[in-house]
Design a protein around this motif. Structure first.
Motif, PDB file in Angstrom:
ATOM      1  N   VAL A 101       0.981  -1.115   0.085  1.00 43.05           N
ATOM      2  CA  VAL A 101       0.082   0.164  -0.048  1.00 43.05           C
ATOM      3  C   VAL A 101       0.856   1.226   0.029  1.00 43.05           C
ATOM      4  CG1 VAL A 101      -1.659   1.326   1.430  1.00 43.05           C
ATOM      5  CG2 VAL A 101      -1.667  -1.118   1.203  1.00 43.05           C
ATOM      6  N   ASP A 102       0.836   2.015  -1.035  1.00 40.63           N
ATOM      7  CA  ASP A 102       1.592   3.143  -1.071  1.00 40.63           C
ATOM      8  C   ASP A 102       0.780   4.391  -0.754  1.00 40.63           C
ATOM      9  OD1 ASP A 102       3.896   2.143  -2.237  1.00 40.63           O
ATOM     10  OD2 ASP A 102       2.989   2.377  -4.377  1.00 40.63           O
ATOM     11  N   ILE A 103       1.475   5.120   0.389  1.00 44.53           N
ATOM     12  CA  ILE A 103       0.468   6.570   1.026  1.00 44.53           C
ATOM     13  C   ILE A 103       1.394   7.519   0.824  1.00 44.53           C
ATOM     14  CG2 ILE A 103      -0.045   7.463   3.222  1.00 44.53           C
ATOM     15  CD1 ILE A 103       0.262   4.550   4.528  1.00 44.53           C
ATOM     16  N   THR A 104       0.845   8.605  -0.045  1.00 44.45           N
ATOM     17  CA  THR A 104       1.592   9.685  -0.315  1.00 44.45           C
ATOM     18  C   THR A 104       1.054  10.783   0.439  1.00 44.45           C
ATOM     19  OG1 THR A 104       1.519   9.030  -2.963  1.00 44.45           O
ATOM     20  CG2 THR A 104       1.954  11.299  -2.371  1.00 44.45           C
ATOM     21  N   PHE A 105       1.824  11.633   1.045  1.00 40.23           N
ATOM     22  CA  PHE A 105       1.496  12.421   2.093  1.00 40.23           C
ATOM     23  C   PHE A 105       2.239  13.672   1.930  1.00 40.23           C
ATOM     24  CE2 PHE A 105       4.604   9.741   4.211  1.00 40.23           C
ATOM     25  CZ  PHE A 105       5.249  10.813   5.190  1.00 40.23           C
ATOM     26  N   GLU A 106       1.763  14.850   2.390  1.00 42.44           N
ATOM     27  CA  GLU A 106       2.548  16.190   2.516  1.00 42.44           C
ATOM     28  C   GLU A 106       3.046  16.301   3.766  1.00 42.44           C
ATOM     29  OE1 GLU A 106       1.148  20.418   2.084  1.00 42.44           O
ATOM     30  OE2 GLU A 106       0.563  19.465   0.102  1.00 42.44           O
ATOM     31  N   ASP A 107       4.253  16.668   3.690  1.00 42.43           N
ATOM     32  CA  ASP A 107       4.809  16.901   5.187  1.00 42.43           C
ATOM     33  C   ASP A 107       4.965  18.376   5.664  1.00 42.43           C
ATOM     34  OD1 ASP A 107       6.876  18.464   4.094  1.00 42.43           O
ATOM     35  OD2 ASP A 107       8.433  16.905   4.237  1.00 42.43           O
ATOM     36  N   GLY A 108       5.197  18.549   6.877  1.00 42.53           N
ATOM     37  CA  GLY A 108       5.026  19.948   7.583  1.00 42.53           C
ATOM     38  C   GLY A 108       5.558  21.241   6.386  1.00 42.53           C
ATOM     39  N   ASP A 109       6.406  20.837   5.825  1.00 41.02           N
ATOM     40  CA  ASP A 109       7.382  21.495   4.824  1.00 41.02           C
ATOM     41  C   ASP A 109       6.667  21.805   3.371  1.00 41.02           C
ATOM     42  OD1 ASP A 109       9.083  22.220   6.612  1.00 41.02           O
ATOM     43  OD2 ASP A 109      10.457  20.559   6.160  1.00 41.02           O
ATOM     44  N   GLY A 110       5.697  20.883   3.110  1.00 41.73           N
ATOM     45  CA  GLY A 110       4.990  21.129   1.820  1.00 41.73           C
ATOM     46  C   GLY A 110       5.439  19.934   1.193  1.00 41.73           C
ATOM     47  N   GLN A 111       6.497  19.317   1.317  1.00 40.62           N
ATOM     48  CA  GLN A 111       7.057  18.400   0.285  1.00 40.62           C
ATOM     49  C   GLN A 111       6.180  17.071   0.307  1.00 40.62           C
ATOM     50  OE1 GLN A 111       9.973  18.704  -1.483  1.00 40.62           O
ATOM     51  NE2 GLN A 111       9.458  20.832  -0.721  1.00 40.62           N
ATOM     52  N   TRP A 112       6.163  16.289  -0.679  1.00 37.88           N
ATOM     53  CA  TRP A 112       5.330  15.135  -0.931  1.00 37.88           C
ATOM     54  C   TRP A 112       6.262  13.977  -0.729  1.00 37.88           C
ATOM     55  CZ3 TRP A 112       1.113  14.647  -5.132  1.00 37.88           C
ATOM     56  CH2 TRP A 112       0.402  15.883  -5.025  1.00 37.88           C
ATOM     57  N   THR A 113       5.945  13.029  -0.020  1.00 38.09           N
ATOM     58  CA  THR A 113       6.679  11.902   0.527  1.00 38.09           C
ATOM     59  C   THR A 113       5.582  10.694   0.288  1.00 38.09           C
ATOM     60  OG1 THR A 113       7.497  12.988   2.182  1.00 38.09           O
ATOM     61  CG2 THR A 113       7.806  10.785   2.675  1.00 38.09           C
ATOM     62  N   LEU A 114       6.431   9.619  -0.210  1.00 40.76           N
ATOM     63  CA  LEU A 114       5.725   8.279  -0.263  1.00 40.76           C
ATOM     64  C   LEU A 114       6.365   7.348   0.705  1.00 40.76           C
ATOM     65  CD1 LEU A 114       4.195   6.413  -2.205  1.00 40.76           C
ATOM     66  CD2 LEU A 114       6.216   5.863  -3.119  1.00 40.76           C
ATOM     67  N   TYR A 115       5.339   6.719   1.401  1.00 39.52           N
ATOM     68  CA  TYR A 115       5.445   5.593   2.267  1.00 39.52           C
ATOM     69  C   TYR A 115       4.907   4.306   1.654  1.00 39.52           C
ATOM     70  CZ  TYR A 115       5.534   3.008   6.730  1.00 39.52           C
ATOM     71  OH  TYR A 115       5.635   1.833   7.543  1.00 39.52           O
ATOM     72  N   THR A 116       5.923   3.433   2.009  1.00 41.61           N
ATOM     73  CA  THR A 116       5.182   1.947   1.242  1.00 41.61           C
ATOM     74  C   THR A 116       5.053   0.942   2.686  1.00 41.61           C
ATOM     75  OG1 THR A 116       6.365   2.459  -0.828  1.00 41.61           O
ATOM     76  CG2 THR A 116       5.709   0.007  -0.289  1.00 41.61           C
ATOM     77  N   TYR A 117       3.820   0.686   2.666  1.00 45.86           N
ATOM     78  CA  TYR A 117       3.459  -0.274   3.788  1.00 45.86           C
ATOM     79  C   TYR A 117       3.476  -1.889   3.009  1.00 45.86           C
ATOM     80  CZ  TYR A 117       0.449  -3.131   6.957  1.00 45.86           C
ATOM     81  OH  TYR A 117       0.127  -3.952   8.014  1.00 45.86           O
ATOM     82  N   PHE A 118       4.341  -2.502   3.708  1.00 43.55           N
ATOM     83  CA  PHE A 118       4.516  -3.950   3.005  1.00 43.55           C
ATOM     84  C   PHE A 118       3.179  -4.791   3.485  1.00 43.55           C
ATOM     85  CE2 PHE A 118       8.444  -1.836   2.141  1.00 43.55           C
ATOM     86  CZ  PHE A 118       8.505  -2.187   0.803  1.00 43.55           C
ATOM     87  N   GLY A 119       2.230  -4.810   2.786  1.00 44.26           N
ATOM     88  CA  GLY A 119       1.135  -5.828   3.069  1.00 44.26           C
ATOM     89  C   GLY A 119      -0.050  -5.256   2.293  1.00 44.26           C
ATOM     90  N   ASP A 120      -1.161  -5.701   2.406  1.00 40.76           N
ATOM     91  CA  ASP A 120      -2.433  -5.403   1.479  1.00 40.76           C
ATOM     92  C   ASP A 120      -3.066  -4.370   2.589  1.00 40.76           C
ATOM     93  OD1 ASP A 120      -4.158  -6.867   3.243  1.00 40.76           O
ATOM     94  OD2 ASP A 120      -4.284  -8.558   1.882  1.00 40.76           O
ATOM     95  N   MET A 121      -4.254  -3.613   1.938  1.00 44.58           N
ATOM     96  CA  MET A 121      -5.124  -2.799   2.402  1.00 44.58           C
ATOM     97  C   MET A 121      -5.638  -3.237   3.691  1.00 44.58           C
ATOM     98  SD  MET A 121      -5.838   0.482   1.862  1.00 44.58           S
ATOM     99  CE  MET A 121      -5.602   0.810   0.435  1.00 44.58           C
ATOM    100  N   GLY A 122      -6.207  -4.431   3.589  1.00 40.87           N
ATOM    101  CA  GLY A 122      -6.777  -5.012   4.905  1.00 40.87           C
ATOM    102  C   GLY A 122      -5.875  -5.285   5.957  1.00 40.87           C
ATOM    103  N   GLU A 123      -4.728  -5.812   5.682  1.00 40.21           N
ATOM    104  CA  GLU A 123      -3.662  -5.705   6.812  1.00 40.21           C
ATOM    105  C   GLU A 123      -3.394  -4.391   7.388  1.00 40.21           C
ATOM    106  OE1 GLU A 123      -1.225  -9.758   5.010  1.00 40.21           O
ATOM    107  OE2 GLU A 123      -0.717  -7.519   4.675  1.00 40.21           O
ATOM    108  N   LEU A 124      -3.345  -3.367   6.580  1.00 43.62           N
ATOM    109  CA  LEU A 124      -3.154  -2.086   7.000  1.00 43.62           C
ATOM    110  C   LEU A 124      -4.383  -1.509   7.893  1.00 43.62           C
ATOM    111  CD1 LEU A 124      -1.737   0.540   7.310  1.00 43.62           C
ATOM    112  CD2 LEU A 124      -2.782   1.336   4.995  1.00 43.62           C
ATOM    113  N   ILE A 125      -5.412  -1.734   7.544  1.00 45.99           N
ATOM    114  CA  ILE A 125      -6.841  -1.380   8.216  1.00 45.99           C
ATOM    115  C   ILE A 125      -6.779  -2.111   9.555  1.00 45.99           C
ATOM    116  CG2 ILE A 125      -9.158  -1.523   8.203  1.00 45.99           C
ATOM    117  CD1 ILE A 125      -8.997  -0.822   4.983  1.00 45.99           C
ATOM    118  N   ARG A 126      -6.539  -3.478   9.606  1.00 47.31           N
ATOM    119  CA  ARG A 126      -6.399  -4.218  10.956  1.00 47.31           C
ATOM    120  C   ARG A 126      -5.111  -3.437  11.905  1.00 47.31           C
ATOM    121  NH1 ARG A 126      -7.620  -8.166   7.358  1.00 47.31           N
ATOM    122  NH2 ARG A 126      -5.525  -8.831   7.134  1.00 47.31           N
TER     123      ARG A 126
END
Length: 130
Positions: A101-126
């Motif tokens: 699951v790739d999570i794209t977010f904006e940090d406090g400086d306005g920079q875009w960052t990509l965080y990759t969660y290794f697992g599926d969406m169901g595992e992330l939600i759990r």
């Protein structure tokens, strides 16, 4: 970068500046423009093409934000959460697939960052609800 082509219109994915590129192919030359993704989303919401941010989405994004903050990130806004299957390995016999699951977010400086969660969406939600 991903892109979608609709007739003579090509829409390219979000670039490092947070803009979406629109290109229209012409007979003699091409016309193009860049639109900030937030402005594009707002315009599509205003037109009723995509639903406005719902309470459910907002709650999910708040949970993702807390998840990232617990891992030491500064988060000002969740931009995208997308599950995909990736392939890896160096040869046919050691090839593998993994769901992330790739999570794209904006940090406090306005920079875009990509965080990759290794697992599926169901595992992330759990993990978010534990």
């Amino acid at each position: 970068m991903k892109s979608v082509k609709i007739g003579s219109l090509e829409i390219s994915g979000v670039d490092s500046d947070g803009d979406v590129e629109f290109t229209i192919e012409g007979d003699w030359n091409d016309a193009y423009t860049y639109v900030p993704v937030a402005d594009l989303v707002k315009a599509l919401e205003d037109l009723g093409v995509v639903p406005a941010n719902t309470e459910e989405t907002s709650s999910f994004h708040k949970s993702i934000e807390e998840f990232l903050k617990d891992r030491g990130f500064t988060v000002s806004k969740i931009l995208d959460v997308e599950q995909e299957t990736r392939t890896g390995g160096y040869c046919e016999t050691c090839a593998y697939e993994e769901v992330v699951v790739d999570i794209t977010f904006e940090d406090g400086d306005g920079q875009w960052t990509l965080y990759t969660y290794f697992g599926d969406m169901g595992e992330l939600i759990r993990e978010l609800t534990d």
